[in-house]
Design an enzyme around this catalytic site. Sequence first.
Site, PDB file in Angstrom:
ATOM      1  N   THR A 167       0.910  -1.319  -0.074  1.00 28.23           N
ATOM      2  CA  THR A 167       0.004  -0.001  -0.081  1.00 28.23           C
ATOM      3  C   THR A 167       0.951   1.328   0.211  1.00 28.23           C
ATOM      4  O   THR A 167       2.047   1.448   0.743  1.00 28.23           O
ATOM      5  CB  THR A 167      -0.610   0.077   1.426  1.00 28.23           C
ATOM      6  OG1 THR A 167      -1.781  -1.032   1.171  1.00 28.23           O
ATOM      7  CG2 THR A 167      -1.675   1.327   1.280  1.00 28.23           C
ATOM      8  N   ARG A 195     -14.210  -7.071   0.170  1.00 32.99           N
ATOM      9  CA  ARG A 195     -13.674  -6.775   1.517  1.00 32.99           C
ATOM     10  C   ARG A 195     -12.981  -5.355   1.322  1.00 32.99           C
ATOM     11  O   ARG A 195     -12.289  -4.948   0.260  1.00 32.99           O
ATOM     12  CB  ARG A 195     -12.539  -7.847   2.076  1.00 32.99           C
ATOM     13  CG  ARG A 195     -11.775  -7.372   3.332  1.00 32.99           C
ATOM     14  CD  ARG A 195     -10.296  -6.533   2.821  1.00 32.99           C
ATOM     15  NE  ARG A 195      -9.459  -6.242   3.976  1.00 32.99           N
ATOM     16  CZ  ARG A 195      -8.548  -5.473   4.241  1.00 32.99           C
ATOM     17  NH1 ARG A 195      -7.996  -4.962   2.784  1.00 32.99           N
ATOM     18  NH2 ARG A 195      -7.582  -5.348   5.038  1.00 32.99           N
ATOM     19  N   GLY A 197     -10.792  -2.415   3.274  1.00 27.05           N
ATOM     20  CA  GLY A 197      -9.640  -1.968   4.501  1.00 27.05           C
ATOM     21  C   GLY A 197      -9.911  -0.888   4.924  1.00 27.05           C
ATOM     22  O   GLY A 197     -10.828  -0.086   4.844  1.00 27.05           O
TER      23      GLY A 197
HETATM   24  N1  ASP Z   1      -4.459  -1.331   5.229  1.00 31.58           N
HETATM   25  C1  ASP Z   1      -4.453  -1.990   4.089  1.00 31.58           C
HETATM   26  C2  ASP Z   1      -5.500  -2.837   3.986  1.00 31.58           C
HETATM   27  O1  ASP Z   1      -5.716  -3.319   4.777  1.00 31.58           O
HETATM   28  C3  ASP Z   1      -3.361  -2.866   3.438  1.00 31.58           C
HETATM   29  C4  ASP Z   1      -1.940  -2.151   3.751  1.00 31.58           C
HETATM   30  O2  ASP Z   1      -1.752  -1.243   4.370  1.00 31.58           O
HETATM   31  O3  ASP Z   1      -1.030  -2.891   3.690  1.00 31.58           O
HETATM   32  O4  ASP Z   1      -6.255  -2.804   2.860  1.00 31.58           O
END
Ligand code: ASP
Length: 301
Positions: A167, A195, A197
Amino acid sequence: MSVFFVHGSVETSTETPYIKGLERAALKGWEKLTATESRIDSLEAAINELEDNPLYNAGLGSVLNRDGYVEVDGSIMDGETGKFAAVASMPLIRHAVSVAKKVMLETKHVVLAGEGAFLFAREKGFPVDNCITQEQLQSWQLAMDLQKSGQELVFSPYTGLRKETDTVGCVMLDDRGRLAAASSTGGSFLKLPGRVGDTPFIGGGIFASEHCAVVCTGRGEAFIQTLTAKFVDDGIQAGGHPEQVGREAIRRMFEKTGESGGLLVVDRHGRVAAVHNSDSFPVALVVDGKVKQVEVVQIDT
Ligand code: ASP
């Protein structure tokens, strides 16, 4: 003083190509701000640079979900106006942050999700793009093979089987003391279709106000349930230093959920902090158009 502070998420490689990619993005943001004075356009420029770079889990090169395709989340928030917009679980579009910007500027809505977000993006002229790279496809196929043969799957929820890519997020301050934040992600590897995030959750994975701008990364569910981005804003509003508040926020998130992650914050005085409780957290800082070294705080949890 202007600040662009960019991250490539926890558990991502800190090798030179990853750091250079982040620096290029932060410089792109600064160049756009200089040319347009637009906080939103400058964040879009920084994040688009990373969405186009297959090294990160955003746009092209995103991790695949359980069923083998990419769904992206993206968000943008302006601290001066309090305006926020996001897209969630959007298939077949690369520039999630640009679609979020269109939601903010061209609709009465705040969040568009799934097929509706995709159709909106198409109406606005975004090209269809499955965002799948050979590396991510192989990673997903390997995971499927391991699962079929009954072997235990050892993978990072953030980066998949490849311990490199994740990310992206950016916080910025312009030279009039105004703050903004943006984030983009393919989410977590092998997530269920649909889903969502923390990236498109205002107060969970992102927040901006007249006090600070914050983006979070890591296990999204943990940041949503602890409203970590808003916790940071509250702490800074109450007079806390970004580093001290960032440390408290990550520790609190860990104590409540047992998960790992990181955050970036900049306050209106230009003080920055990058804090995480993982094994790596690549970041890049550009102040007044120049790349600066910055200490990344690793908390032992
Ligand atoms: N926070 C992001 C999510 O859960 C993933 C990440 O930050 O690596 O979608």
